[in-house]
Design a protein around this motif. Structure first.
Motif, mmCIF file in Angstrom:
data_model
loop_
_atom_site.group_PDB
_atom_site.id
_atom_site.type_symbol
_atom_site.label_atom_id
_atom_site.label_comp_id
_atom_site.label_asym_id
_atom_site.label_seq_id
_atom_site.Cartn_x
_atom_site.Cartn_y
_atom_site.Cartn_z
ATOM 1 N N GLU A 1 5.095 5.118 11.597
ATOM 2 C CA GLU A 1 6.122 5.355 10.437
ATOM 3 C C GLU A 1 6.073 4.052 9.699
ATOM 4 O O GLU A 1 6.042 3.948 8.335
ATOM 5 C CB GLU A 1 7.347 5.787 10.970
ATOM 6 N N GLN A 2 6.219 2.932 10.407
ATOM 7 C CA GLN A 2 6.281 1.632 9.604
ATOM 8 C C GLN A 2 4.964 1.149 9.176
ATOM 9 O O GLN A 2 5.151 0.701 7.843
ATOM 10 C CB GLN A 2 6.681 0.586 10.675
ATOM 11 N N PHE A 3 4.003 1.419 9.888
ATOM 12 C CA PHE A 3 2.707 1.323 9.291
ATOM 13 C C PHE A 3 2.530 1.885 7.879
ATOM 14 O O PHE A 3 1.946 1.426 6.878
ATOM 15 C CB PHE A 3 1.780 1.868 10.326
ATOM 16 N N VAL A 4 2.744 3.244 7.971
ATOM 17 C CA VAL A 4 2.804 4.213 6.611
ATOM 18 C C VAL A 4 3.689 3.745 5.760
ATOM 19 O O VAL A 4 3.251 3.387 4.361
ATOM 20 C CB VAL A 4 2.773 5.476 6.962
ATOM 21 N N ASP A 5 4.836 3.375 5.754
ATOM 22 C CA ASP A 5 5.778 3.011 4.916
ATOM 23 C C ASP A 5 5.269 1.725 4.285
ATOM 24 O O ASP A 5 5.404 1.280 2.724
ATOM 25 C CB ASP A 5 7.207 2.318 5.563
ATOM 26 N N ILE A 6 4.720 0.598 4.863
ATOM 27 C CA ILE A 6 4.308 -0.472 4.303
ATOM 28 C C ILE A 6 3.003 -0.192 3.369
ATOM 29 O O ILE A 6 2.920 -0.882 2.273
ATOM 30 C CB ILE A 6 3.807 -1.652 5.455
ATOM 31 N N LEU A 7 2.228 0.560 3.702
ATOM 32 C CA LEU A 7 1.127 0.839 2.721
ATOM 33 C C LEU A 7 1.645 1.499 1.528
ATOM 34 O O LEU A 7 0.886 1.067 0.514
ATOM 35 C CB LEU A 7 0.158 1.877 3.713
ATOM 36 N N ALA A 8 2.479 2.317 1.583
ATOM 37 C CA ALA A 8 3.138 2.880 0.469
ATOM 38 C C ALA A 8 3.691 1.989 -0.457
ATOM 39 O O ALA A 8 3.698 1.919 -1.620
ATOM 40 C CB ALA A 8 4.373 3.863 0.851
ATOM 41 N N ARG A 9 4.492 0.755 0.153
ATOM 42 C CA ARG A 9 5.084 -0.199 -0.360
ATOM 43 C C ARG A 9 3.905 -1.109 -1.180
ATOM 44 O O ARG A 9 4.151 -1.842 -2.338
ATOM 45 C CB ARG A 9 5.837 -1.294 0.240
#
Length: 580
Positions: free
Chosen positions: A8-16
């Motif tokens: 989840e953190q991985f995907v959040d950072i990509l979105a950011r």
């Protein structure tokens, strides 16, 4: 609030970081990340049928938008399939973040089922390739990967074991601001001074431009006008520099045409502008050469240099324009413009002779009609091989169109996968895939992705039932063609069976109508055009000993055939040239 896991953190950072899509094929070790994408409204999962397509599509999106994109593959064979598309993206300087999911961390190094070493496998096609083996490496490792992809313009690969992806993320995650755009780089004063001196001392200067001139068209034109320089280009420079160019002398290289070769060899000073043109056999060895590039690692690796200038093309030219002395002597420029027009006059005859009655259809004719009917802001994705020839010679850039292909890596089967990524950026913009039958059938399974994603890609299939470029290479080398013939179905029927608009064209008079119908159709469409496998002829002066791979060291006009509307442009450019 529930605690985040690593996925989840991985995907959040990509979105950011601006990632809007992740292309891939789901699989067990990848499941935590795919589920995190499902629950994150900022990123869509784009399901393709082959991971190579995922990487090609991500690379195409990055080339169109200039922004970071992402693709993913599950452990072992899944992520291994990404590698060819990642090589292409990396060599095209497309910022792509690839997630290579991995086997359980406890089994690494023990020859487990589907075991590979992704962090090693992707080293050559990336600026950064590392593995997250512990949640405490997040988010710093991913942020570092993103900075490499954006800052150095290329691929970063993050390997993530499936079990680690499912672990809780650190309680106090260190997240920093992300770099999402590149700075402008200005050369040092000493290099600018030296280049000004070289230009002022030379009576005959030629500019040879590549993809590094993107965004600098106005500066190149102003600079060329000030120093009365012919402007040639490499294939990747075509879309940025050929249009609205009164100094155009064509393209050099295997697919070259016009007077670019003469202009680069008959000048006193050749300036390589934002190009990593690979065929050094086409570059002179007896003139002074300067090179301008934002990437210091490419400067001087193709030819001997008298001056290396490290800087962004647009900023460098802005420094040069007010400082170089304006030249008044146009004789060299006018001579090259005449040679260019004469060269195009000579080859255009082969194209115009009864072409609208020739069966099987001349592929040159197909490309020319396609150029006329396509939208002014269309994106063309181009298969490697003979389609490179047709795009180079017939698709007319205008500052709004885009022309992308595997121009640096040279992979087959790239046109349709790239069209997927290009179309997802803007579903209302026309995307035309110029595909060969060999390239299309290599990854034909993802034709179904067009249906599943309801992408209105227009696929124009140049169907000569052969690997045309390979046959050409064999002919030039004095070898009989062997293993190059394809036995193909009626691809229009295949398209209709998949629920796609499909039409087969066997006569020239059917072509324009078929293309118009396909372009009007709201969804994906395929136009299967049966083309002449013998359309090309080789100039008689080319010999086998002139060929080293794709470099023809002594050829000036490499392939005989038409050049579309470029002849009209050349005639326009020499309209005011004094006649002898």
């Amino acid at each position: 609030m529930a605690k985040q896991n690593v996925a989840e953190q991985f995907v959040d950072i990509l979105a950011r970081a601006g990632v809007r899509r992740m292309y891939g094929v789901v699989g067990d070790s990848l499941n935590p990340v795919v589920d995190a994408v499902r629950r994150n409204a900022a990123i869509d999962w784009v399901h393709v049928r082959h991971e190579e397509v995922a990487a090609f599509a991500a690379g195409a999106e990055a080339q169109i938008t200039g922004k970071l994109t992402a693709c993913a593959g599950s452990c072992g064979p899944g992520n291994l399939h990404l590698i060819n598309g990642l090589y292409d993206a990396h060599r095209s300087m497309a910022p792509v973040l690839a997630l290579a999911s991995h086997i359980p961390s406890s089994e690494i190094g023990l020859s487990y089922f589907q075991a590979t070493h992704p962090e090693r496998l992707f080293e050559e096609c990336s600026h950064y390739s590392e593995m997250i083996s512990n949640p405490q490496q997040m988010p710093r490792l991913l942020q570092t990967a993103i900075q490499h992809a954006i800052g150095q313009r290329g691929v970063s690969v993050v390997t993530l074991p499936g079990d680690v992806a499912d672990l809780p993320a650190p309680d106090q995650s260190f997240e920093s601001a992300l770099v999402t755009s590149r700075p402008t780089i200005r050369p040092g004063d000493a290099e600018i001074d030296r280049l000004v001196e070289m230009i002022d001392q030379a009576d005959k200067v030629t500019l040879f431009c590549g993809a590094g001139t993107a965004g600098a068209h106005a500066e190149v034109m102003e600079f060329a006008g000030r120093i009365k320089s012919p402007v040639g280009h490499a294939l990747r420079g075509k879309e940025w520099i050929q249009y609205d160019n009164p100094f155009d002398v064509g393209m050099s290289g295997l697919l070259g045409y016009g007077a670019a070769y003469e202009a680069t060899h008959e000048c006193e000073l050749l300036i390589l502008v934002g190009t990593d043109f690979p065929y050094n056999a086409f570059l002179p060895d007896d003139v002074k050469i300067a090179q301008i590039d934002v990437r210091p690692e490419v400067i001087g690796r193709r030819s001997r240099l008298d001056l290396a200038v490290w800087g962004d093309v647009r900023e460098t030219l802005r420094c040069l324009i007010p400082r170089v002395r304006e030249k008044t002597d146009r004789r060299f420029l006018d001579k090259m413009l005449k040679k260019h027009a004469d060269a195009l006059e000579g080859v255009v005859k082969a194209y115009t002779r009864k072409v609208d009655k020739h069966v099987p259809i001349h592929p040159e004719y197909v490309a020319s009609v396609l150029d006329e009917l396509a939208d002014d802001d269309a994106i063309f994705t181009v298969d490697t091989g003979m389609n490179n020839v047709w795009a180079a010679r017939y698709i007319s850039p205008n500052g709004r169109r885009r022309i992308i292909g595997s121009f640096s890596h040279g992979s087959m089967a790239n046109a349709m996968p790239m069209a997927i990524g290009a179309q997802l950026v803007d579903r209302d913009r026309q995307v035309v895939a110029m595909a060969g039958d060999g390239g299309f059938t290599m990854l034909m399974g993802d034709f179904l992705t067009l249906v599943q994603q309801d992408l209105p890609v227009k696929l124009v299939l140049f169907n000569n039932s052969a690997l045309g470029m390979v046959e050409l290479e064999m002919l030039v080398a004095g070898l009989p063609s062997y293993g190059t013939t394809d036995v193909n179905p009626d691809f229009a029927e295949v398209a209709r069976a998949c629920g796609v608009f499909g039409v087969r064209v066997e006569k020239p008079k059917q072509l324009a109508g078929a293309l118009k119908d396909a372009f009007r159709h709201k969804g994906p469409a395929l136009v299967d055009v049966v083309t002449d496998p013998n359309a090309l002829s080789i100039p008689p002066k080319i010999k086998a000993d002139m060929v080293t791979g794709f470099a023809l060291s002594a050829s000036k006009i490499v392939l005989d055939g038409g050049v579309g509307r470029m002849l009209q442009m050349a005639r326009s450019n020499i309209r005011n040239v004094p006649r002898p």
